[in-house]
Write a protein that holds these residues in place. Structure first.
Motif, PDB file in Angstrom:
ATOM      1  N   ASP A 131      50.657  35.737  16.806  1.00 45.24           N
ATOM      2  CA  ASP A 131      50.975  36.287  18.115  1.00 45.24           C
ATOM      3  C   ASP A 131      49.894  37.271  18.534  1.00 45.24           C
ATOM      4  OD1 ASP A 131      52.149  39.270  17.562  1.00 45.24           O
ATOM      5  OD2 ASP A 131      52.636  37.904  15.922  1.00 45.24           O
ATOM      6  N   VAL A 132      49.953  37.673  19.809  1.00 48.59           N
ATOM      7  CA  VAL A 132      48.981  38.602  20.353  1.00 48.59           C
ATOM      8  C   VAL A 132      49.660  39.465  21.413  1.00 48.59           C
ATOM      9  CG1 VAL A 132      48.159  37.008  22.144  1.00 48.59           C
ATOM     10  CG2 VAL A 132      46.634  38.760  21.304  1.00 48.59           C
ATOM     11  N   HIS A 133      49.222  40.706  21.520  1.00 51.34           N
ATOM     12  CA  HIS A 133      49.684  41.605  22.582  1.00 51.34           C
ATOM     13  C   HIS A 133      48.452  42.307  23.146  1.00 51.34           C
ATOM     14  CE1 HIS A 133      51.768  45.522  23.959  1.00 51.34           C
ATOM     15  NE2 HIS A 133      51.759  44.646  24.926  1.00 51.34           N
ATOM     16  N   VAL A 134      48.207  42.124  24.444  1.00 55.37           N
ATOM     17  CA  VAL A 134      47.024  42.676  25.090  1.00 55.37           C
ATOM     18  C   VAL A 134      47.444  43.515  26.293  1.00 55.37           C
ATOM     19  CG1 VAL A 134      44.817  42.137  26.197  1.00 55.37           C
ATOM     20  CG2 VAL A 134      45.713  40.621  24.409  1.00 55.37           C
ATOM     21  N   PRO A 135      47.250  44.848  26.236  1.00 57.19           N
ATOM     22  CA  PRO A 135      47.513  45.660  27.425  1.00 57.19           C
ATOM     23  C   PRO A 135      46.434  45.392  28.475  1.00 57.19           C
ATOM     24  CG  PRO A 135      47.063  47.049  25.485  1.00 57.19           C
ATOM     25  CD  PRO A 135      46.867  45.623  25.080  1.00 57.19           C
ATOM     26  N   LEU A 136      46.832  45.254  29.731  1.00 60.09           N
ATOM     27  CA  LEU A 136      45.887  44.936  30.798  1.00 60.09           C
ATOM     28  C   LEU A 136      45.923  45.942  31.933  1.00 60.09           C
ATOM     29  CD1 LEU A 136      46.684  41.129  31.053  1.00 60.09           C
ATOM     30  CD2 LEU A 136      44.676  42.152  29.991  1.00 60.09           C
ATOM     31  N   ARG A 137      46.682  46.974  31.824  1.00 57.01           N
ATOM     32  CA  ARG A 137      46.901  47.927  32.919  1.00 57.01           C
ATOM     33  C   ARG A 137      45.580  48.393  33.535  1.00 57.01           C
ATOM     34  NH1 ARG A 137      50.972  49.217  35.906  1.00 57.01           N
ATOM     35  NH2 ARG A 137      51.006  51.297  36.722  1.00 57.01           N
ATOM     36  N   VAL A 138      45.517  48.300  34.840  1.00 57.87           N
ATOM     37  CA  VAL A 138      44.410  48.759  35.659  1.00 57.87           C
ATOM     38  C   VAL A 138      43.089  48.046  35.315  1.00 57.87           C
ATOM     39  CG1 VAL A 138      43.316  50.821  36.667  1.00 57.87           C
ATOM     40  CG2 VAL A 138      45.590  51.000  35.743  1.00 57.87           C
ATOM     41  N   VAL A 139      43.172  46.840  34.817  1.00 64.83           N
ATOM     42  CA  VAL A 139      41.956  46.067  34.573  1.00 64.83           C
ATOM     43  C   VAL A 139      41.378  45.595  35.897  1.00 64.83           C
ATOM     44  CG1 VAL A 139      41.038  43.945  33.552  1.00 64.83           C
ATOM     45  CG2 VAL A 139      42.609  45.361  32.261  1.00 64.83           C
ATOM     46  N   GLU A 140      42.235  45.055  36.764  1.00 58.75           N
ATOM     47  CA  GLU A 140      41.778  44.620  38.076  1.00 58.75           C
ATOM     48  C   GLU A 140      42.959  44.348  38.984  1.00 58.75           C
ATOM     49  OE1 GLU A 140      40.001  40.507  38.027  1.00 58.75           O
ATOM     50  OE2 GLU A 140      40.378  40.817  35.913  1.00 58.75           O
ATOM     51  N   ASP A 141      42.708  44.420  40.285  1.00 60.48           N
ATOM     52  CA  ASP A 141      43.731  44.134  41.280  1.00 60.48           C
ATOM     53  C   ASP A 141      43.670  42.672  41.679  1.00 60.48           C
ATOM     54  OD1 ASP A 141      44.514  46.786  41.333  1.00 60.48           O
ATOM     55  OD2 ASP A 141      43.280  47.271  43.080  1.00 60.48           O
ATOM     56  N   LEU A 142      44.835  42.135  42.019  1.00 59.40           N
ATOM     57  CA  LEU A 142      44.938  40.790  42.562  1.00 59.40           C
ATOM     58  C   LEU A 142      45.386  40.941  44.014  1.00 59.40           C
ATOM     59  CD1 LEU A 142      46.870  39.187  39.564  1.00 59.40           C
ATOM     60  CD2 LEU A 142      44.411  39.105  40.003  1.00 59.40           C
ATOM     61  N   ASP A 143      44.548  40.552  44.947  1.00 60.70           N
ATOM     62  CA  ASP A 143      44.835  40.715  46.364  1.00 60.70           C
ATOM     63  C   ASP A 143      45.903  39.733  46.846  1.00 60.70           C
ATOM     64  OD1 ASP A 143      42.910  42.750  46.628  1.00 60.70           O
ATOM     65  OD2 ASP A 143      41.307  41.270  46.909  1.00 60.70           O
ATOM     66  N   SER A 144      46.474  40.038  48.018  1.00 61.23           N
ATOM     67  CA  SER A 144      47.460  39.154  48.650  1.00 61.23           C
ATOM     68  C   SER A 144      46.924  37.733  48.721  1.00 61.23           C
ATOM     69  CB  SER A 144      47.766  39.641  50.066  1.00 61.23           C
ATOM     70  OG  SER A 144      48.332  40.917  50.047  1.00 61.23           O
ATOM     71  N   GLY A 145      47.786  36.769  48.425  1.00 63.70           N
ATOM     72  CA  GLY A 145      47.404  35.361  48.487  1.00 63.70           C
ATOM     73  C   GLY A 145      46.765  34.813  47.229  1.00 63.70           C
ATOM     74  N   THR A 146      46.435  35.677  46.273  1.00 63.33           N
ATOM     75  CA  THR A 146      45.829  35.217  45.018  1.00 63.33           C
ATOM     76  C   THR A 146      46.866  34.452  44.190  1.00 63.33           C
ATOM     77  OG1 THR A 146      44.329  37.107  44.962  1.00 63.33           O
ATOM     78  CG2 THR A 146      44.680  35.945  42.880  1.00 63.33           C
ATOM     79  N   GLY A 147      46.480  33.298  43.690  1.00 64.32           N
ATOM     80  CA  GLY A 147      47.355  32.489  42.851  1.00 64.32           C
ATOM     81  C   GLY A 147      47.008  32.629  41.383  1.00 64.32           C
ATOM     82  N   ILE A 148      48.035  32.802  40.551  1.00 62.53           N
ATOM     83  CA  ILE A 148      47.878  32.926  39.105  1.00 62.53           C
ATOM     84  C   ILE A 148      48.665  31.802  38.439  1.00 62.53           C
ATOM     85  CG2 ILE A 148      48.464  34.379  37.093  1.00 62.53           C
ATOM     86  CD1 ILE A 148      46.197  35.498  38.715  1.00 62.53           C
ATOM     87  N   GLU A 149      48.070  31.185  37.418  1.00 57.20           N
ATOM     88  CA  GLU A 149      48.755  30.169  36.613  1.00 57.20           C
ATOM     89  C   GLU A 149      48.424  30.403  35.143  1.00 57.20           C
ATOM     90  OE1 GLU A 149      48.756  26.284  39.535  1.00 57.20           O
ATOM     91  OE2 GLU A 149      47.187  26.451  38.022  1.00 57.20           O
ATOM     92  N   VAL A 150      49.373  30.064  34.265  1.00 53.89           N
ATOM     93  CA  VAL A 150      49.164  30.178  32.826  1.00 53.89           C
ATOM     94  C   VAL A 150      48.923  28.775  32.269  1.00 53.89           C
ATOM     95  CG1 VAL A 150      50.155  30.902  30.630  1.00 53.89           C
ATOM     96  CG2 VAL A 150      50.625  32.232  32.709  1.00 53.89           C
TER      97      VAL A 150
END
Length: 115
Positions: free
Chosen positions: A75-94
């Motif tokens: 397993d893995v746990h990665v904190p990402l807080r304040v790495v970057e912003d995702l603007d309105s309309g941005t699509g994310i997929e896993v």
């Protein structure tokens, strides 16, 4: 400031097509940032029940954004807080990339916050 948490999470089966060929894990692991807000990834936690190394790939608008390698039965746990912003309309997929023919189960927990 009002924030709203969002989560992409669950337990999913996968079939590897090659480490260089990531594929969408499940349609429920998709998110589009609503109009008028900005989203920030906060953390990624993942688990791999297969006997091979896999890589969870966070795709932004169809392009790789982050790679999270997860060892065999690990397993893995990665904190990402304040790495970057995702603007309105941005699509994310896993997506998952795994050696061809490898099948297994991946546990995904991606936390985001809308600001």
């Amino acid at each position: 400031m009002h924030t709203t948490p969002r989560f992409l999470q669950g337990v999913y089966s996968f079939e590897g097509k090659g480490l260089d060929r990531p594929g969408l894990v499940d349609g429920t692991l998709s998110y589009v940032v609503p109009d008028g807000v900005v989203a920030q990834p906060v953390y990624f936690r993942g688990g791999n029940a297969s006997a091979e190394l896999i890589c969870v790939v966070l795709m932004r608008d169809g392009q790789p954004m982050r790679y999270f390698p997860i060892g065999a039965r690990s397993d893995v746990h990665v904190p990402l807080r304040v790495v970057e912003d995702l603007d309105s309309g941005t699509g994310i997929e896993v997506h998952v990339a795994a050696p061809a023919g490898v099948s297994g189960t991946v546990i995904v927990d991606l936390g985001l916050v809308e600001v």
